[in-house]
Motif scaffolding. Structure first.
Motif, PDB file in Angstrom:
ATOM      1  N   TYR A  49       0.855  -1.183   0.000  1.00  7.42           N
ATOM      2  CA  TYR A  49       0.000   0.000   0.000  1.00  7.42           C
ATOM      3  C   TYR A  49       0.897   1.242   0.000  1.00  7.42           C
ATOM      4  O   TYR A  49       1.266   1.758   1.057  1.00  7.42           O
ATOM      5  N   THR A  50       1.245   1.718  -1.161  1.00  3.90           N
ATOM      6  CA  THR A  50       2.178   2.852  -1.267  1.00  3.90           C
ATOM      7  C   THR A  50       1.477   4.192  -1.436  1.00  3.90           C
ATOM      8  O   THR A  50       2.124   5.233  -1.428  1.00  3.90           O
ATOM      9  N   PHE A  51       0.174   4.163  -1.641  1.00  2.00           N
ATOM     10  CA  PHE A  51      -0.573   5.409  -1.821  1.00  2.00           C
ATOM     11  C   PHE A  51      -0.516   6.235  -0.533  1.00  2.00           C
ATOM     12  O   PHE A  51      -0.441   5.678   0.566  1.00  2.00           O
ATOM     13  N   LYS A  52      -0.549   7.544  -0.683  1.00  3.89           N
ATOM     14  CA  LYS A  52      -0.343   8.402   0.485  1.00  3.89           C
ATOM     15  C   LYS A  52      -1.632   8.778   1.217  1.00  3.89           C
ATOM     16  O   LYS A  52      -1.594   9.064   2.409  1.00  3.89           O
ATOM     17  N   LEU A  53      -2.740   8.861   0.495  1.00  3.93           N
ATOM     18  CA  LEU A  53      -3.972   9.326   1.137  1.00  3.93           C
ATOM     19  C   LEU A  53      -4.710   8.144   1.770  1.00  3.93           C
ATOM     20  O   LEU A  53      -5.649   7.607   1.206  1.00  3.93           O
ATOM     21  N   LEU A  54      -4.210   7.748   2.938  1.00  2.46           N
ATOM     22  CA  LEU A  54      -4.757   6.581   3.620  1.00  2.46           C
ATOM     23  C   LEU A  54      -5.374   6.976   4.958  1.00  2.46           C
ATOM     24  O   LEU A  54      -4.924   7.927   5.595  1.00  2.46           O
TER      25      LEU A  54
ATOM     26  N   HIS B  66      -8.304   3.799   1.344  1.00  2.00           N
ATOM     27  CA  HIS B  66      -7.625   4.619   0.342  1.00  2.00           C
ATOM     28  C   HIS B  66      -8.613   5.668  -0.155  1.00  2.00           C
ATOM     29  O   HIS B  66      -9.705   5.315  -0.617  1.00  2.00           O
TER      30      HIS B  66
END
Lengths: 719, 67
Positions: free
Chosen positions: B28-33, B62
């Motif tokens: 899970y590399t997405f930033k808006l978590l 996400h």
């Protein structure tokens, strides 16, 4: 040739004065109508009913296009129109992303209405010149430019034989020509719309909207990319539309109450300053920050959407773009935008084509471009992506359609459906950079295989089948188009909701109605058909609203307020929704709430669906998707994630894949997924107040107050 | 094997596992978590230190992003 010499060759066809009119609460309530058949220049008042039902932006465009065309008007008929309307909020400078224009026309790709949103200064300047809308109809005999002089309150139509067609040149030429002086402070008061040489030789032409970058002392370009409006523009023999104003005052919209706008704008600016560096880094990387994220989640289209990731994707990683983009510059495509995501590569030396050796500024690439002309073509070379980005822009063609078209051609080539005899010698294996560049130059010259590719995926399929005997069924499975428009750049196979978000979109598969992949595929938060239908109601309606207002979508959810995690529905970013309600009320003096916001959109959305039905489309069968959007078409594709698909078969379909040949497993998976998509359509149509055939019911239109006689007349035939 | 559930997916639990470890395992590399562990919200600056107990239910929401 100098700008003075170019201007001396102009032949004035029409010059007309108009009464100046100041904006009042975001509106002038009038349309500037131009007919190039007879050089009519006229003002049209906007009736109260139109303002109430259609609000502005895309709503105005759709209403005028409906009234101005026949149900069977073709894209290249004289009565087709190009309508540009920014919306009531456009032009404020106190909140990020408030300079958008919406452009509508009958599309050469889809034969239905296309709408495309675009930044740049033109829309706000049109309003400051005294008009909510520019409506252009008819065709000129020779190449012309239209000049809206908001300083002297005149509109002129001039034959302009000498100017270049390609946008990076003509934007500079006309900005210099019509600026009050060579002072950059005057240059920034001019904006130019233009297309390019490939726009006139393909069906995927776009419009570039310029603004003058005072720091760089160069014109920058933003694109109304989708659906071939640039092709319509050049078919009308328009080289450019120029608007100029005296300047931008702090409150040109004469809003009802400036204080709430300033307060929300300051709050948002603080979020950008403090949170963006730890979130999406829009200020440093723009939407290109998404390339590696999409690769990590198996969503980055690779080799014509066959795969969702690639071992070389790091070559297009956001850190690569961070280095390529010039940092620390003011990169907003409208004044006061604190998101500043419109990144640029400065002094890029071109390696091919007519401008080989020139050092140019390239606007972008944004995510869609990096994915479309990069990963989806198997091109993992950042400089090649930048070069393709530049040529798409200046030649006036859509990077999204170009990417999806060429990737389709490459897959056809690798499968032997077409060969070098058909491509004029071009080797179209995935990853071939010289061939891809040659193809784009052919499009600009209107030559060779570029001419065929420029027809778009739908017509290419027909052409390949008729002329080369290619397998139409296979091409229908892998050709990523719906309604005739090429897919934008996300792999939707594992998100049923996103499949609907693409193929149910009014204009064709663009993600600007709904992007639900994370919510659906990763978060598992919308598991039932009813959950998905609710999301496919709310988000398309909410996002339609940006297009009514002249707003950019990005500041809504590309930075997240600090307390967003504590909200009941964080995906909606409630604080930002409240910003928009507050700003709309403060600009217009209205008193709507977040529910009326959705209803404003619903009126226009359902009108657009009805517009499609009026033209012989807009029914359930037109929401079909190519199977590649839903699942693996080929053995290679299935095998690339065999363990994953086998697991899905066992868990979701309750079929044991053990011992079954791949072909059988593909067939089982396909039957299941196609059936699920039909169930999704049923659920979404029901939620939207439509029949099972996708037709808005009269009851629903009455409840929205959109039971206009002309609308009812169309719908009744299908109910 | 000890496990934790992440958005309905079962992964192996390891001694000392942090929220950051969970995100890494899931890629899970997405930033808006938005992350919660057993219903408790975990702030971004706690990802490296917040220990995830075995048999936990982890939700990683996400948000949306992009054009």
């Amino acid at each position: 040739m100098s700008v003075k010499e170019l201007q001396s060759r102009h032949k004035l066809l029409k010059k007309q004065s108009y009464e100046p009119k100041e904006l009042y609460r975001g509106y002038t309530d009038r349309v500037l109508y131009i007919n190039l058949d007879d050089n009519t220049v006229a003002e049209k008042p906007i009736p109260a009913m139109m303002k109430e039902k259609f609000v502005g932006g895309k709503g105005y465009g759709l209403k005028l296009l409906w009234d101005g065309t026949r149900p069977d008007t073709k894209w290249n008929d004289n009565d087709n129109e190009i309508i540009i309307s920014p919306g009531p909020i456009a032009g404020i400078t106190q909140y990020a992303g408030s300079g958008k224009s919406l452009v509508v026309s009958i599309s050469p790709l889809t034969d239905i209405v296309i709408d495309s949103n675009v930044g740049g200064y033109f829309g706000p300047f049109l309003k400051f010149s005294g008009f909510d809308v520019l409506e252009i109809q008819g065709k000129a005999k020779n190449d012309i430019i239209i000049v809206i002089d908001g300083i002297r309150n005149t509109v002129s139509i001039e034959e302009a034989p000498g100017e270049e067609i390609d946008s990076h040149i003509i934007a500079e030429q006309l900005t210099e020509m019509y600026s009050e002086s060579a002072d950059p402070r005057d240059m920034k008061n001019v904006s130019v719309i233009s297309a390019g040489n490939a726009a006139q030789n393909t069906l995927i032409g776009l419009l570039n909207f310029s603004w003058y970058d005072i720091k760089r002392k160069k014109c920058r370009l933003k694109q109304a990319g989708r659906g071939g409006i640039g092709t319509v523009f050049r078919d009308k023999k328009i080289k450019a539309v120029v608007v100029k104003v005296a300047g931008v005052s702090p409150d040109p919209n004469h809003v009802a109450d400036m204080e709430p706008i300033k307060e929300r704008g300051a709050r948002f600016a603080k979020e950008m300053k403090e949170l963006d560096p730890h979130q999406c880094r829009m200020k440093q990387e723009g939407t290109a920050h998404l390339v590696n994220v999409m690769n990590d989640y198996d969503l980055l289209p690779t080799h014509n959407f066959k795969f969702g990731s690639h071992k070389d994707a790091d070559n297009l990683h956001s850190r690569v773009w961070n280095k390529k983009f010039t940092q620390g510059m003011n990169d907003g495509c409208w004044i006061g935008c604190t998101m500043n995501c419109c990144k640029g590569v400065d002094d890029f030396e071109l390696k091919s084509g007519p401008y080989k050796g020139h050092k140019v500024i390239v606007d972008g690439p944004e995510y869609e471009t990096a994915a479309g002309v990069g990963a989806n073509l198997g091109i993992f070379d950042a400089d090649a992506v930048i070069e393709l980005n530049f040529y798409c822009d200046t030649y006036g063609i859509d990077t999204i359609s170009f990417g999806t078209i060429v990737s389709f051609a490459m897959e056809c080539y690798e499968n032997g459906l077409i060969n070098k005899t058909h491509t004029g010698g071009l080797d179209l294996h995935f990853g071939n950079i010289p061939s891809t560049l040659e193809l784009i130059h052919q499009m600009a010259r209107g030559e060779g295989f570029g001419k065929i590719a420029g027809l778009g995926v739908r017509k290419m399929k027909e052409y390949f089948a008729e002329n080369y005997g290619a397998d139409l069924k296979f091409m229908n499975d892998i050709g990523m188009e719906n309604k005739g428009l090429e897919y934008s750049q996300y792999v939707s196979k594992e998100s049923l909701a996103q499949q609907g978000g693409y193929a149910m979109t009014n204009k064709g598969p663009q993600h600007d109605e709904a992007w639900l992949i994370f919510m659906d595929m990763v978060n598992n938060r919308i598991p039932t058909f009813e959950n998905k239908a609710e999301a496919l109601h709310y988000f398309p309606m909410f996002r339609t609203w940006f297009g009514l207002m002249g707003l950019c979508k990005l500041p809504w959810n590309d930075v997240e307020p600090e307390n967003n995690a504590k909200e009941a529905e964080p995906a909606k970013v409630p604080e930002h929704v409240d910003n928009y309600v507050t700003i709309y009320n403060a600009v217009t003096g209205s008193n709507i709430d977040k529910h009326e916001l959705i209803r404003q959109s619903e009126r226009v959305y359902n009108f657009q669906r009805t517009f499609n039905i009026r033209r012989g489309y807009g029914l359930r069968k037109h929401d079909n998707q190519p199977y590649r959007a839903a699942g693996p078409v080929t053995v290679e594709e299935y095998k690339s994630r065999e363990e994953f698909y086998d697991k899905k078969m066992k868990e979701d379909i309750k079929v044991d894949p053990a011992g079954k040949p791949v072909e059988e497993k593909i067939a089982i998976t396909r039957k299941y997924r196609e059936d699920r998509y039909e169930q999704l359509l049923d659920a979404v149509y029901k939620r939207r107040g439509w029949t099972k055939n996708g037709v808005p019911t009269l009851e629903h239109m009455i409840s929205l107050g959109m039971d206009l006689p002309e609308v009812v007349e169309v719908l009744k035939k299908h109910l | 094997m000890e496990t934790v559930s992440v958005n309905g997916n079962i992964i192996e639990w390891t001694e000392g596992m942090t929220v950051r470890d969970v995100l890494n395992v899931m890629k899970y590399t997405f930033k808006l978590l938005i992350v919660d562990v057993n219903g408790e919200h975990v702030k971004r600056d706690q990802y490296d230190t917040y220990k995830v107990p075995k048999n936990s239910e982890v939700n990683v929401i996400h948000l949306m992003s992009g054009g």
